[in-house]
Write an enzyme that holds these catalytic residues in place. Structure first.
Site, PDB file in Angstrom:
ATOM      1  N   ARG A  58       0.853  -1.128   0.070  1.00 40.68           N
ATOM      2  CA  ARG A  58      -0.009  -0.055  -0.035  1.00 40.68           C
ATOM      3  C   ARG A  58       0.820   1.432   0.000  1.00 40.68           C
ATOM      4  NH1 ARG A  58      -2.621   1.553   4.563  1.00 40.68           N
ATOM      5  NH2 ARG A  58      -2.992  -0.774   5.297  1.00 40.68           N
ATOM      6  N   TYR A 110     -12.996  17.672 -16.540  1.00 41.63           N
ATOM      7  CA  TYR A 110     -13.511  16.452 -16.633  1.00 41.63           C
ATOM      8  C   TYR A 110     -14.653  16.249 -15.490  1.00 41.63           C
ATOM      9  CZ  TYR A 110     -13.657  11.299 -16.019  1.00 41.63           C
ATOM     10  OH  TYR A 110     -14.001  10.000 -15.819  1.00 41.63           O
ATOM     11  N   ASP A 182      -4.154  19.145 -14.846  1.00 41.32           N
ATOM     12  CA  ASP A 182      -4.651  18.049 -15.303  1.00 41.32           C
ATOM     13  C   ASP A 182      -3.877  17.601 -16.640  1.00 41.32           C
ATOM     14  OD1 ASP A 182      -5.530  15.578 -16.372  1.00 41.32           O
ATOM     15  OD2 ASP A 182      -7.345  15.664 -14.852  1.00 41.32           O
ATOM     16  N   LYS A 207      -5.264   6.392 -19.709  1.00 44.16           N
ATOM     17  CA  LYS A 207      -5.298   6.999 -21.137  1.00 44.16           C
ATOM     18  C   LYS A 207      -4.049   6.799 -21.840  1.00 44.16           C
ATOM     19  CE  LYS A 207      -9.116   8.506 -18.914  1.00 44.16           C
ATOM     20  NZ  LYS A 207     -10.254   7.711 -18.968  1.00 44.16           N
TER      21      LYS A 207
HETATM   22  C1  LIG Z   1      -8.971  15.002 -17.988  1.00 42.23           C
HETATM   23  C2  LIG Z   1      -9.444  13.775 -17.024  1.00 42.23           C
HETATM   24  N1  LIG Z   1      -8.683  13.926 -15.970  1.00 42.23           N
HETATM   25  C3  LIG Z   1      -9.146  12.719 -15.023  1.00 42.23           C
HETATM   26  C4  LIG Z   1      -9.399  11.601 -15.474  1.00 42.23           C
HETATM   27  C5  LIG Z   1      -9.743  10.285 -14.389  1.00 42.23           C
HETATM   28  O1  LIG Z   1      -9.093   9.335 -14.798  1.00 42.23           O
HETATM   29  P1  LIG Z   1      -9.310   7.738 -14.449  1.00 42.23           P
HETATM   30  O2  LIG Z   1     -10.436   7.309 -15.318  1.00 42.23           O
HETATM   31  O3  LIG Z   1      -8.269   7.152 -14.589  1.00 42.23           O
HETATM   32  O4  LIG Z   1      -9.812   7.705 -12.961  1.00 42.23           O
HETATM   33  C6  LIG Z   1     -10.185  11.324 -16.721  1.00 42.23           C
HETATM   34  C7  LIG Z   1     -10.926  10.041 -17.226  1.00 42.23           C
HETATM   35  O5  LIG Z   1     -11.464  10.206 -18.204  1.00 42.23           O
HETATM   36  C8  LIG Z   1     -10.046  12.376 -17.570  1.00 42.23           C
HETATM   37  O6  LIG Z   1     -10.503  12.581 -18.778  1.00 42.23           O
END
Ligand SMILES: Cc1ncc(COP(=O)(O)O)c(C=O)c1O
Length: 392
Positions: A58, A110, A182, A207
């Site tokens: 962890r 997001y 992000d 992604k």
């Molecule tokens: C811009 C962005 N940030 C964060 C995330 C979250 O990622 P995760 O799906 O790996 O939790 C996403 C998911 O689509 C995203 O598009």
């Protein structure tokens, strides 16, 4: 003879290139076997007193460390902490705030990031504000609100707004405000938020970094020791750690990131140009299209246009879904960044949790679709889209 003309650099380059970094992850904790790929360290615990100070998975595992080292080298960051999803990385940062702290977010984030702030962290006394960071008015909003933290995405999901990261970060730095970017849509191969002045660069490794739609992960990169310590604390005390197997998969996927992202961006740029002539499209958003409102900024801030195209169709909701379902190579699915092309309907999928008023204000309506362009042959992707438009 081509060999005679080739200039050979006989010295080891000080800084290896991004393709080399992605492939050579350095020491893999397996000197005895000489294995090229690191093993999956499927262990929950470690014998006390080992030389690397591993303790309990962890709070750390060799597979996390191998992945973190590559991500760190690509971003040229001092520290990296890996998590079990992008949303866990968001949780790690937000949970480090305290009651009464103020977060100023870009209005178009997001959907699940917004949901986390609205439905979870507001309950614990975090105050959340939103503004449009492409509007120069954002500077007076910062002065008025005096946020503790600013949360940005660029390009934004799904509207692909490009924010001037360098400028926003310098405004924030003057006021000692933590800036989170992000970077999921770009990765450090397209832009490096820390070099542009951000305190924290966050990425969903689910992604582009993994690229094969078979594992979830997230990471936080920073040069700030205090924030790094907070991330390490959050990883172990909130149980946000990834699994060794997922870390191994993501490390494997990462080896081809520079090749994939280049191909995907090339495909997307070509498709974005071809689709502008389509009579059923009322708006096409792609950062490297000359009609993008922040085209010049995109060109100066990003190495490539990325693989995401957002399109507003001249079709109602029913017809928009019919269009999506006619496609063979673009699967209607959440997520993005993989080698396979995907199509998404943000209003009912990624941004379903955003309140209807905000969606209306942002323009995330039933005719909006988001393409994640993969590595398939461009001719196949192009004919797939144009055929789906026929007689609809
Ligand atoms: C811009 C962005 N940030 C964060 C995330 C979250 O990622 P995760 O799906 O790996 O939790 C996403 C998911 O689509 C995203 O598009």
């Amino acid at each position: 003879m081509p060999f005679e003309r080739m200039e050979v650099n006989k010295k080891q380059r000080k800084d290896p290139g991004e393709k080399t970094i992605s492939i050579h992850h350095g020491e893999s904790f397996s000197k005895e076997t000489g294995c090229i790929m690191p093993p999956i360290f499927a262990t929950s615990t470690f014998k006390h007193g080992n030389i690397n100070n591993f303790d309990y998975t962890r709070s750390g595992n060799p597979n996390f460390l191998i992945l973190e080292r590559i991500l760190k080298a690509l971003e040229k960051a001092d520290f990296c902490t890996s998590f079990n999803s992008g949303i866990s990385a968001v949780t790690a940062i937000a949970s480090s705030l305290k009651q009464g702290d103020k977060v100023l977010c870009e209005r178009n984030l997001y959907g699940c990031t917004t949901r986390l702030f609205e439905k979870v962290f507001k309950k614990f006394g975090i105050n959340v504000f939103y503004t449009d960071f492409t509007n120069p008015e954002y500077k007076s909003t910062i002065s008025k609100i005096k946020p503790d933290l600013i949360w940005l995405e660029s390009p934004t999901n799904p509207l692909l707004k490009i924010l001037d990261l360098n400028e926003i970060c310098s405004v924030a730095q003057e006021k000692e405000i933590t800036i989170v970017v992000d970077n999921t849509f770009s990765t450090s191969l397209i832009q490096k938020p820390l070099s542009l002045g951000a305190t924290i660069s966050l990425i969903s490794t689910t992604k582009f970094i993994n690229g094969h739609s078979d594992a979830l992960g997230g990471a936080v990169l920073t040069n700030d020791l205090e924030w790094h310590e907070k991330m390490v604390f959050a990883q172990k005390s909130l149980g946000l750690n990834p699994s060794p197997f997922d870390s191994w998969l993501i490390t494997r996927g990462l080896k081809t990131l520079p090749l994939r992202i280049k191909e995907q961006s090339k495909n997307a740029e070509l498709l974005a140009q071809q689709l502008t002539s389509c009579p059923l499209i009322s708006e096409l958003i792609y950062p490297f299209n000359t009609d993008h409102p922040q085209y010049m900024l995109a060109k100066s801030q990003m190495n490539m246009g990325g693989s995401i195209i957002t399109i507003r169709l001249k079709l109602n909701k029913e017809k928009t879904f019919e269009f999506c379902k006619r496609l063979n190579y673009f699967s209607l699915a959440e997520s993005l960044g993989g080698v396979e092309s995907l199509i998404c309907h943000p209003a009912t999928m990624t941004h379903a949790s955003v309140d209807p008023g905000t969606k209306k204000e942002l323009g995330i309506n039933d005719s909006l679709i988001r393409l994640s362009v993969g590595c398939e042959d461009i001719e196949d992707l192009s004919s797939d889209l144009f055929m789906a438009f026929e007689d609809i």
